[in-house]
Write a protein that holds these residues in place. Structure first.
Motif, PDB file in Angstrom:
ATOM      1  N   VAL A  49       0.830  -1.210   0.000  1.00  0.00           N
ATOM      2  CA  VAL A  49       0.000   0.000   0.000  1.00  0.00           C
ATOM      3  C   VAL A  49       0.861   1.255   0.000  1.00  0.00           C
ATOM      4  N   LEU A  50       1.896   1.280   0.821  1.00  0.00           N
ATOM      5  CA  LEU A  50       2.758   2.463   0.926  1.00  0.00           C
ATOM      6  C   LEU A  50       3.503   2.721  -0.384  1.00  0.00           C
ATOM      7  N   ILE A  51       4.040   1.661  -0.984  1.00  0.00           N
ATOM      8  CA  ILE A  51       4.750   1.819  -2.257  1.00  0.00           C
ATOM      9  C   ILE A  51       3.804   2.316  -3.341  1.00  0.00           C
ATOM     10  N   ASN A  52       2.637   1.714  -3.415  1.00  0.00           N
ATOM     11  CA  ASN A  52       1.687   2.089  -4.462  1.00  0.00           C
ATOM     12  C   ASN A  52       1.166   3.512  -4.281  1.00  0.00           C
ATOM     13  N   LEU A  53       0.901   3.891  -3.045  1.00  0.00           N
ATOM     14  CA  LEU A  53       0.466   5.272  -2.787  1.00  0.00           C
ATOM     15  C   LEU A  53       1.564   6.267  -3.136  1.00  0.00           C
ATOM     16  N   ALA A  54       2.809   5.899  -2.870  1.00  0.00           N
ATOM     17  CA  ALA A  54       3.929   6.782  -3.208  1.00  0.00           C
ATOM     18  C   ALA A  54       4.035   6.967  -4.723  1.00  0.00           C
ATOM     19  N   LEU A  55       3.861   5.885  -5.461  1.00  0.00           N
ATOM     20  CA  LEU A  55       3.921   5.964  -6.928  1.00  0.00           C
ATOM     21  C   LEU A  55       2.789   6.825  -7.479  1.00  0.00           C
ATOM     22  N   LEU A  56       1.587   6.610  -6.969  1.00  0.00           N
ATOM     23  CA  LEU A  56       0.442   7.405  -7.424  1.00  0.00           C
ATOM     24  C   LEU A  56       0.609   8.876  -7.037  1.00  0.00           C
ATOM     25  N   SER A  57       1.163   9.129  -5.864  1.00  0.00           N
ATOM     26  CA  SER A  57       1.376  10.507  -5.411  1.00  0.00           C
ATOM     27  C   SER A  57       2.416  11.217  -6.270  1.00  0.00           C
ATOM     28  N   LEU A  58       3.474  10.483  -6.645  1.00  0.00           N
ATOM     29  CA  LEU A  58       4.499  11.064  -7.506  1.00  0.00           C
ATOM     30  C   LEU A  58       3.891  11.524  -8.826  1.00  0.00           C
ATOM     31  N   PHE A  59       3.056  10.684  -9.413  1.00  0.00           N
ATOM     32  CA  PHE A  59       2.394  11.066 -10.660  1.00  0.00           C
ATOM     33  C   PHE A  59       1.480  12.271 -10.451  1.00  0.00           C
ATOM     34  N   ALA A  60       0.693  12.246  -9.376  1.00  0.00           N
ATOM     35  CA  ALA A  60      -0.264  13.324  -9.121  1.00  0.00           C
ATOM     36  C   ALA A  60       0.453  14.660  -8.910  1.00  0.00           C
ATOM     37  N   ILE A  61       1.547  14.650  -8.163  1.00  0.00           N
ATOM     38  CA  ILE A  61       2.286  15.888  -7.883  1.00  0.00           C
ATOM     39  C   ILE A  61       2.884  16.462  -9.164  1.00  0.00           C
ATOM     40  N   GLN A  62       3.572  15.614  -9.922  1.00  0.00           N
ATOM     41  CA  GLN A  62       4.164  16.085 -11.179  1.00  0.00           C
ATOM     42  C   GLN A  62       3.095  16.581 -12.134  1.00  0.00           C
ATOM     43  N   HIS A  63       2.026  15.802 -12.265  1.00  0.00           N
ATOM     44  CA  HIS A  63       0.965  16.117 -13.210  1.00  0.00           C
ATOM     45  C   HIS A  63       0.283  17.437 -12.859  1.00  0.00           C
ATOM     46  N   SER A  64       0.093  17.679 -11.581  1.00  0.00           N
ATOM     47  CA  SER A  64      -0.609  18.886 -11.141  1.00  0.00           C
ATOM     48  C   SER A  64       0.273  20.120 -11.214  1.00  0.00           C
ATOM     49  N   ILE A  65       1.508  20.018 -10.731  1.00  0.00           N
ATOM     50  CA  ILE A  65       2.385  21.182 -10.692  1.00  0.00           C
ATOM     51  C   ILE A  65       2.740  21.656 -12.098  1.00  0.00           C
ATOM     52  N   MET A  66       3.137  20.736 -12.965  1.00  0.00           N
ATOM     53  CA  MET A  66       3.589  21.135 -14.291  1.00  0.00           C
ATOM     54  C   MET A  66       2.456  21.628 -15.191  1.00  0.00           C
ATOM     55  N   ALA A  67       1.203  21.337 -14.813  1.00  0.00           N
ATOM     56  CA  ALA A  67       0.065  21.787 -15.626  1.00  0.00           C
ATOM     57  C   ALA A  67      -0.383  23.202 -15.281  1.00  0.00           C
ATOM     58  N   ARG A  68       0.138  23.759 -14.188  1.00  0.00           N
ATOM     59  CA  ARG A  68      -0.312  25.074 -13.773  1.00  0.00           C
ATOM     60  C   ARG A  68       0.324  26.185 -14.602  1.00  0.00           C
ATOM     61  N   ILE A 206      -8.569  12.699  -9.754  1.00  0.00           N
ATOM     62  CA  ILE A 206      -9.231  13.335 -10.898  1.00  0.00           C
ATOM     63  C   ILE A 206     -10.269  14.345 -10.431  1.00  0.00           C
ATOM     64  N   LEU A 207     -11.129  13.948  -9.503  1.00  0.00           N
ATOM     65  CA  LEU A 207     -12.206  14.828  -9.048  1.00  0.00           C
ATOM     66  C   LEU A 207     -11.660  16.081  -8.370  1.00  0.00           C
ATOM     67  N   VAL A 208     -10.655  15.895  -7.516  1.00  0.00           N
ATOM     68  CA  VAL A 208     -10.088  17.036  -6.788  1.00  0.00           C
ATOM     69  C   VAL A 208      -9.301  17.947  -7.729  1.00  0.00           C
ATOM     70  N   ALA A 209      -8.439  17.354  -8.563  1.00  0.00           N
ATOM     71  CA  ALA A 209      -7.593  18.157  -9.444  1.00  0.00           C
ATOM     72  C   ALA A 209      -8.407  18.930 -10.470  1.00  0.00           C
ATOM     73  N   VAL A 210      -9.421  18.282 -11.028  1.00  0.00           N
ATOM     74  CA  VAL A 210     -10.249  18.962 -12.035  1.00  0.00           C
ATOM     75  C   VAL A 210     -11.033  20.103 -11.397  1.00  0.00           C
ATOM     76  N   LYS A 211     -11.679  19.836 -10.274  1.00  0.00           N
ATOM     77  CA  LYS A 211     -12.540  20.849  -9.655  1.00  0.00           C
ATOM     78  C   LYS A 211     -11.749  22.033  -9.089  1.00  0.00           C
ATOM     79  N   PHE A 212     -10.656  21.745  -8.388  1.00  0.00           N
ATOM     80  CA  PHE A 212      -9.974  22.799  -7.646  1.00  0.00           C
ATOM     81  C   PHE A 212      -8.739  23.359  -8.344  1.00  0.00           C
TER      82      PHE A 212
END
Length: 244
Positions: A49-68, A206-212
């Motif tokens: 769970v910890l490894i998988n959450l870390a991988l998903l978080s890495l994608f989410a952080i990069q995807h969100s920051i670089m899109a701003r 997806i829901l949080v990033a799109v809305k906020f």
């Protein structure tokens, strides 16, 4: 020579994206690929769970920051603006490939279907990916993945800003690409704990990033036309009462 290198760079970024996108279908669906979401040796559940959450978080952080937009303005001080989208696409794709490689399987079954139900869910699964692909074509596929920008740079043309369009699926929901992903992630003939974790976390992101994040950026960039669009068309799920 510099423009040729940028052109090659953008093409490579797009090809890496194609590999990561096509592999995603096999990864999530446990189809055709050597390493899927449920394949491989299992580790203790907390470790996985910890490894998988870390991988998903890495994608989410990069995807969100670089899109701003703020990041894009800062980033293009150091690179040619024509490379910005390709770099975003390339890094996102590489992180996805890392996720596929290092994902820890958790194969306890949550639900399992057979016969017609299994076939139907698999058809829905593929329809989700088809919606994603078609939705990119309904706006500007080549601009979305950086090819338009590198071509314009190669031809000494000014970089154009994509026009606000409301075509086809975009008349039903504002973000059909995200709807397609959600459909594909949840349409599982066999749902394991690992795939459920993936579906829950990615859907929440997806829901949080799109809305906020994305919706706020679009309102600032497009203005009143987008505000009217928000009032008229649901965000992700069609035929819902809540538009925003």
């Amino acid at each position: 020579m510099k423009k040729v290198l940028i052109l090659i760079y953008g093409i490579i970024a797009y090809l890496v994206f194609l590999v990561s996108f096509l592999y995603a279908i096999g990864f999530v669906g446990n189809l055709f690929v050597p390493k899927s979401i449920d394949s491989g040796a299992e580790a203790p559940i907390i470790h996985s769970v910890l490894i998988n959450l870390a991988l998903l978080s890495l994608f989410a952080i990069q995807h969100s920051i670089m899109a701003r937009p703020v990041f894009k303005v800062w980033f293009t001080k150091f690179i040619n603006p024509a490379m910005e989208r390709s770099t975003y696409v390339l890094l996102s794709s590489l992180i996805l490939l890392l996720l596929y490689w290092k994902w820890q399987p958790m194969t306890t079954i949550v639900w399992e279907t057979e016969a017609i139900a299994s076939t139907t869910l698999m058809a829905v699964f593929f329809s989700g990916w088809f919606i994603v692909f078609l939705s990119t074509l309904m706006i500007s596929h080549f601009e979305l993945f950086g090819l338009t920008q590198i071509y314009q740079n190669f031809k000494n043309q000014s970089l154009t800003t994509p026009k606000f369009q409301v075509n086809w699926f975009y008349k039903l929901v504002r973000h059909p690409i995200m709807l397609g992903f959600i459909i594909a992630f949840w349409a599982a003939p066999t749902m394991t704990i690992g795939r459920l974790l993936f579906a829950v976390v990615t859907t929440a992101y997806i829901l949080v990033a799109v809305k906020f994040l994305e919706e706020k950026d679009l309102k600032k960039i497009i203005g009143k036309d987008y505000e009217a669009y928000q009032k008229r068309v649901p965000m992700i799920f069609p035929f819902t009462k809540f538009k925003k």
